[in-house]
Design a protein around this motif. Structure first.
Motif, mmCIF file in Angstrom:
data_model
loop_
_atom_site.group_PDB
_atom_site.id
_atom_site.type_symbol
_atom_site.label_atom_id
_atom_site.label_comp_id
_atom_site.label_asym_id
_atom_site.label_seq_id
_atom_site.Cartn_x
_atom_site.Cartn_y
_atom_site.Cartn_z
ATOM 1 N N MET A 181 0.817 -1.201 0.000
ATOM 2 C CA MET A 181 0.000 0.000 0.000
ATOM 3 C C MET A 181 0.859 1.262 0.000
ATOM 4 S SD MET A 181 -3.117 0.892 -0.209
ATOM 5 C CE MET A 181 -4.157 -0.446 0.317
ATOM 6 N N ILE A 182 1.928 1.254 0.839
ATOM 7 C CA ILE A 182 2.927 2.327 0.800
ATOM 8 C C ILE A 182 4.295 1.690 0.611
ATOM 9 C CG2 ILE A 182 4.037 4.236 2.026
ATOM 10 C CD1 ILE A 182 1.607 4.510 3.764
ATOM 11 N N LYS A 183 5.054 2.235 -0.316
ATOM 12 C CA LYS A 183 6.439 1.810 -0.478
ATOM 13 C C LYS A 183 7.299 3.053 -0.656
ATOM 14 C CE LYS A 183 9.576 -1.069 -3.192
ATOM 15 N NZ LYS A 183 9.728 -1.949 -4.385
ATOM 16 N N ALA A 184 8.146 3.309 0.311
ATOM 17 C CA ALA A 184 9.067 4.447 0.249
ATOM 18 C C ALA A 184 10.489 3.903 0.153
ATOM 19 C CB ALA A 184 8.919 5.319 1.486
ATOM 20 N N THR A 185 11.259 4.494 -0.748
ATOM 21 C CA THR A 185 12.602 3.986 -1.027
ATOM 22 C C THR A 185 13.626 5.107 -0.927
ATOM 23 O OG1 THR A 185 11.643 2.371 -2.561
ATOM 24 C CG2 THR A 185 14.019 2.717 -2.690
ATOM 25 N N ASN A 186 14.617 4.907 -0.070
ATOM 26 C CA ASN A 186 15.777 5.785 0.051
ATOM 27 C C ASN A 186 15.377 7.249 0.279
ATOM 28 O OD1 ASN A 186 18.566 6.171 0.143
ATOM 29 N ND2 ASN A 186 18.696 6.673 -2.037
ATOM 30 N N PRO A 213 10.553 15.362 0.322
ATOM 31 C CA PRO A 213 11.845 14.695 0.486
ATOM 32 C C PRO A 213 12.889 15.299 -0.461
ATOM 33 C CG PRO A 213 10.062 13.101 0.210
ATOM 34 C CD PRO A 213 9.496 14.439 -0.123
ATOM 35 N N ASP A 214 14.138 15.325 -0.015
ATOM 36 C CA ASP A 214 15.218 15.798 -0.884
ATOM 37 C C ASP A 214 15.513 14.773 -1.975
ATOM 38 O OD1 ASP A 214 15.529 18.090 0.715
ATOM 39 O OD2 ASP A 214 16.835 17.000 2.090
ATOM 40 N N SER A 215 15.314 13.507 -1.659
ATOM 41 C CA SER A 215 15.508 12.449 -2.645
ATOM 42 C C SER A 215 14.751 11.216 -2.191
ATOM 43 C CB SER A 215 17.003 12.126 -2.813
ATOM 44 O OG SER A 215 17.568 11.692 -1.592
ATOM 45 N N GLY A 216 14.613 10.271 -3.119
ATOM 46 C CA GLY A 216 13.881 9.044 -2.842
ATOM 47 C C GLY A 216 12.545 9.023 -3.560
ATOM 48 N N THR A 217 11.889 7.878 -3.532
ATOM 49 C CA THR A 217 10.591 7.718 -4.195
ATOM 50 C C THR A 217 9.559 7.175 -3.217
ATOM 51 O OG1 THR A 217 11.135 5.468 -4.934
ATOM 52 C CG2 THR A 217 11.658 7.281 -6.447
ATOM 53 N N ILE A 218 8.300 7.554 -3.463
ATOM 54 C CA ILE A 218 7.179 7.088 -2.654
ATOM 55 C C ILE A 218 6.107 6.554 -3.594
ATOM 56 C CG2 ILE A 218 5.371 7.740 -1.012
ATOM 57 C CD1 ILE A 218 7.331 10.137 -0.291
ATOM 58 N N GLU A 219 5.672 5.336 -3.361
ATOM 59 C CA GLU A 219 4.579 4.745 -4.128
ATOM 60 C C GLU A 219 3.394 4.493 -3.217
ATOM 61 O OE1 GLU A 219 5.723 1.204 -6.189
ATOM 62 O OE2 GLU A 219 7.500 2.121 -7.103
ATOM 63 N N ILE A 220 2.217 4.861 -3.701
ATOM 64 C CA ILE A 220 0.975 4.603 -2.994
ATOM 65 C C ILE A 220 0.147 3.668 -3.863
ATOM 66 C CG2 ILE A 220 -1.073 5.591 -1.911
ATOM 67 C CD1 ILE A 220 1.546 6.525 -0.632
ATOM 68 N N ASP A 221 -0.097 2.474 -3.356
ATOM 69 C CA ASP A 221 -0.874 1.478 -4.099
ATOM 70 C C ASP A 221 -0.310 1.280 -5.507
ATOM 71 O OD1 ASP A 221 -2.841 -0.411 -4.241
ATOM 72 O OD2 ASP A 221 -4.471 0.977 -4.694
ATOM 73 N N GLY A 222 1.025 1.240 -5.604
ATOM 74 C CA GLY A 222 1.701 0.947 -6.864
ATOM 75 C C GLY A 222 1.925 2.129 -7.776
ATOM 76 N N VAL A 223 1.463 3.323 -7.386
ATOM 77 C CA VAL A 223 1.621 4.514 -8.217
ATOM 78 C C VAL A 223 2.591 5.474 -7.539
ATOM 79 C CG1 VAL A 223 0.454 6.481 -9.284
ATOM 80 C CG2 VAL A 223 -0.729 4.282 -9.103
ATOM 81 N N GLN A 224 3.616 5.919 -8.292
ATOM 82 C CA GLN A 224 4.607 6.814 -7.700
ATOM 83 C C GLN A 224 4.008 8.200 -7.462
ATOM 84 O OE1 GLN A 224 8.576 6.576 -9.290
ATOM 85 N NE2 GLN A 224 9.095 8.660 -8.670
ATOM 86 N N LEU A 225 4.281 8.734 -6.294
ATOM 87 C CA LEU A 225 3.776 10.045 -5.891
ATOM 88 C C LEU A 225 4.614 11.132 -6.558
ATOM 89 C CD1 LEU A 225 1.660 11.250 -3.927
ATOM 90 C CD2 LEU A 225 3.405 11.183 -2.148
#
Length: 238
Positions: free
Chosen positions: A1-6, A53-65
């Motif tokens: 549901m939420i995936k945040a990376t780096n 965020p200064d860097s990194g990616t956030i996905e909500i339900d498979g869609v990048q924010l």
């Protein structure tokens, strides 16, 4: 549901969040614990871009924010703040219906009906016409939870929802949160309430100095913490 990376976030010379990866699955309750200043609330605010965020990616339900879909994606997750953030000039009912009516275009009659159902859920159906100034802290926070739920979010973010409350009011808010967890709501909770985390969380993250030090089940974290920093923190708070 939420995936945040780096995820990284700086405030001038302060590196508040340092390369954090986080995943919250559908229906999961994830609690984030740790000392004050460890980056917990900043991380939470990065997840819905209240802090960029200064860097990194956030996905909500498979869609990048992104900036382009931020408004749409925010309808999928609602946030409950430690200081309630209710509109003082609006009644309880109006506080709950203002976003569904103005953001989602819900008919006022339908929004009112849903608001009353939510007030019943949080035990405040008799306070619909009251104003925030007439409510206790615990009541204000329960209204804030009802307001968040009025947007039919997939995810609820809680930023230390009981830290501004008198001790006798904490239980009434935690009871509502437990009820939501039992009903399968996906929740990410920054909290100092160790009893709640132990009882309700599917997973617990311990943060310190902007980093995730340890992640595990409640039993793993509370009964068998593997990191010296986690052990030291829990000795002080339990």
């Amino acid at each position: 549901m939420i995936k945040a990376t780096n995820i990284h976030k700086h405030f001038n010379d302060l590196h508040a969040v340092k390369g954090v990866d986080i995943t919250v699955n559908d229906g999961e309750v994830l609690c984030i614990i740790g000392p004050s200043g460890s980056g917990k609330s900043t991380l939470l605010r990065c997840l819905n871009m209240l802090e960029t965020p200064d860097s990194g990616t956030i996905e909500i339900d498979g869609v990048q924010l992104t900036e382009n879909n931020l408004r749409e994606m925010r309808t999928k997750m609602a946030m409950v703040f430690q200081n309630f953030n209710l509109f003082s000039h609006l009644s309880v009912l109006e506080n709950i219906t203002v976003a569904p009516v103005n953001v989602k275009g819900v008919e006022k009659v339908q929004a009112d009906k849903k608001a009353m159902e939510l007030l019943k859920l949080v035990g405040l159906e008799d306070k619909a016409n009251a104003y925030p100034r007439n409510l206790s802290g615990g009541q204000k926070q329960r209204v804030a939870i009802a307001r968040a739920l009025a947007m039919d979010p997939d995810i609820l973010l809680f930023d230390e929802p009981t830290s501004a409350l008198d001790p006798e009011m904490v239980g009434e808010v935690l009871d509502v949160m437990k009820k939501l967890a039992e009903e399968g709501m996906t929740m990410l909770v920054v909290t100092h309430e160790m009893g709640f985390a132990r009882e309700v969380a599917d997973d617990i993250i311990f943060m310190a100095d902007g980093e995730i030090v340890e992640r595990g089940t409640a039993e793993q974290i509370f009964e068998h913490p593997s990191h010296e920093r986690t052990q030291s923190f829990l000795k002080k708070v339990l």
